[in-house]
Design a protein around this motif. Sequence first.
Motif, short mmCIF file in Angstrom:
data_model
loop_
_atom_site.label_atom_id
_atom_site.label_comp_id
_atom_site.label_asym_id
_atom_site.label_seq_id
_atom_site.Cartn_x
_atom_site.Cartn_y
_atom_site.Cartn_z
N CYS A 58 0.79 -1.23 0.00
CA CYS A 58 0.00 0.00 0.00
C CYS A 58 0.83 1.29 0.00
O CYS A 58 0.26 2.37 0.08
CB CYS A 58 -0.95 0.00 1.19
N ASP A 59 2.16 1.19 -0.06
CA ASP A 59 3.07 2.35 -0.10
C ASP A 59 3.09 3.19 1.17
O ASP A 59 3.52 4.33 1.15
CB ASP A 59 2.78 3.25 -1.31
N GLN A 60 2.65 2.63 2.28
CA GLN A 60 2.72 3.31 3.58
C GLN A 60 4.19 3.41 4.01
O GLN A 60 4.94 2.44 3.89
CB GLN A 60 1.93 2.52 4.63
N ASP A 61 4.63 4.59 4.50
CA ASP A 61 5.95 4.69 5.13
C ASP A 61 5.93 3.85 6.40
O ASP A 61 5.02 3.98 7.21
CB ASP A 61 6.27 6.14 5.51
N LEU A 62 6.92 2.98 6.56
CA LEU A 62 6.97 2.09 7.73
C LEU A 62 8.00 2.61 8.72
O LEU A 62 9.20 2.61 8.45
CB LEU A 62 7.31 0.67 7.27
N ASP A 63 7.53 3.07 9.86
CA ASP A 63 8.41 3.57 10.92
C ASP A 63 9.19 2.43 11.55
O ASP A 63 8.75 1.28 11.55
CB ASP A 63 7.60 4.27 12.01
N ARG A 64 10.32 2.75 12.13
CA ARG A 64 11.18 1.75 12.77
C ARG A 64 10.47 1.00 13.90
O ARG A 64 10.77 -0.14 14.17
CB ARG A 64 12.45 2.40 13.31
N GLU A 65 9.48 1.61 14.51
CA GLU A 65 8.76 0.95 15.61
C GLU A 65 7.94 -0.25 15.14
O GLU A 65 7.53 -1.07 15.94
CB GLU A 65 7.86 1.94 16.34
N TRP A 66 7.71 -0.38 13.84
CA TRP A 66 6.92 -1.49 13.30
C TRP A 66 7.78 -2.66 12.83
O TRP A 66 7.27 -3.63 12.26
CB TRP A 66 6.02 -1.00 12.17
N LEU A 67 9.09 -2.59 13.11
CA LEU A 67 10.00 -3.68 12.75
C LEU A 67 9.66 -4.93 13.56
O LEU A 67 9.52 -4.89 14.78
CB LEU A 67 11.45 -3.27 13.04
N LEU A 68 9.50 -6.05 12.88
CA LEU A 68 9.19 -7.32 13.54
C LEU A 68 10.39 -8.25 13.56
O LEU A 68 10.58 -8.99 14.52
CB LEU A 68 8.03 -8.03 12.81
N LEU A 90 14.44 -7.26 6.24
CA LEU A 90 13.59 -6.81 7.33
C LEU A 90 12.16 -7.28 7.10
O LEU A 90 11.71 -7.40 5.96
CB LEU A 90 13.57 -5.27 7.39
N LEU A 91 11.45 -7.52 8.18
CA LEU A 91 10.01 -7.76 8.14
C LEU A 91 9.36 -6.76 9.08
O LEU A 91 9.83 -6.55 10.19
CB LEU A 91 9.67 -9.18 8.59
N ALA A 92 8.29 -6.16 8.61
CA ALA A 92 7.59 -5.16 9.41
C ALA A 92 6.09 -5.35 9.29
O ALA A 92 5.60 -5.87 8.29
CB ALA A 92 7.97 -3.75 8.94
N GLY A 93 5.39 -4.92 10.31
CA GLY A 93 3.93 -4.95 10.27
C GLY A 93 3.43 -3.61 9.75
O GLY A 93 3.80 -2.57 10.26
N CYS A 94 2.62 -3.64 8.71
CA CYS A 94 2.07 -2.41 8.15
C CYS A 94 0.77 -2.06 8.85
O CYS A 94 -0.17 -2.86 8.84
CB CYS A 94 1.84 -2.56 6.64
N PRO A 95 0.70 -0.88 9.46
CA PRO A 95 -0.52 -0.51 10.18
C PRO A 95 -1.69 -0.19 9.25
O PRO A 95 -2.84 -0.30 9.64
CB PRO A 95 -0.11 0.74 10.95
N ARG A 96 -1.41 0.17 8.00
CA ARG A 96 -2.49 0.53 7.07
C ARG A 96 -3.18 -0.70 6.49
O ARG A 96 -4.39 -0.84 6.55
CB ARG A 96 -1.96 1.39 5.93
N CYS A 97 -2.39 -1.63 5.92
CA CYS A 97 -3.02 -2.79 5.25
C CYS A 97 -3.01 -4.04 6.13
O CYS A 97 -3.50 -5.08 5.71
CB CYS A 97 -2.36 -3.06 3.90
N GLN A 98 -2.41 -3.95 7.33
CA GLN A 98 -2.42 -5.04 8.30
C GLN A 98 -1.69 -6.29 7.80
O GLN A 98 -2.04 -7.41 8.16
CB GLN A 98 -3.86 -5.40 8.70
N GLU A 99 -0.68 -6.12 6.95
CA GLU A 99 0.11 -7.22 6.42
C GLU A 99 1.50 -7.20 7.03
O GLU A 99 2.01 -6.16 7.43
CB GLU A 99 0.25 -7.11 4.90
N VAL A 100 2.14 -8.37 7.10
CA VAL A 100 3.56 -8.45 7.44
C VAL A 100 4.29 -8.43 6.10
O VAL A 100 4.03 -9.25 5.22
CB VAL A 100 3.89 -9.75 8.21
N VAL A 101 5.17 -7.43 5.93
CA VAL A 101 5.80 -7.19 4.64
C VAL A 101 7.30 -6.99 4.78
O VAL A 101 7.81 -6.72 5.86
CB VAL A 101 5.20 -5.94 3.95
#
Length: 59
Positions: free
Chosen positions: A16-26, A37-48
């Motif tokens: 979804c092209d959301q900027d992913l902040d460092r706090e969302w790093l999984l 890196l794997l991060a949780g996207c707060p907008r689309c609720q996916e692990v990306v």
Amino acid sequence: MSHGGPASTLGLCPVCDQDLDREWLLARYARENSERLLAGCPRCQEVVQPVRQTDDRTD
């Protein structure tokens, strides 16, 4: 903007092209001589895998 310092975000969500902040790093791991890196996207609720703006999105 300083290009020598650490990035303020991990990159963009490839879904979804959301900027992913460092706090969302999984997870952070090594793969084929590079760091991934794997991060949780707060907008689309996916692990990306965040995409940096200079990365090619077609792996």
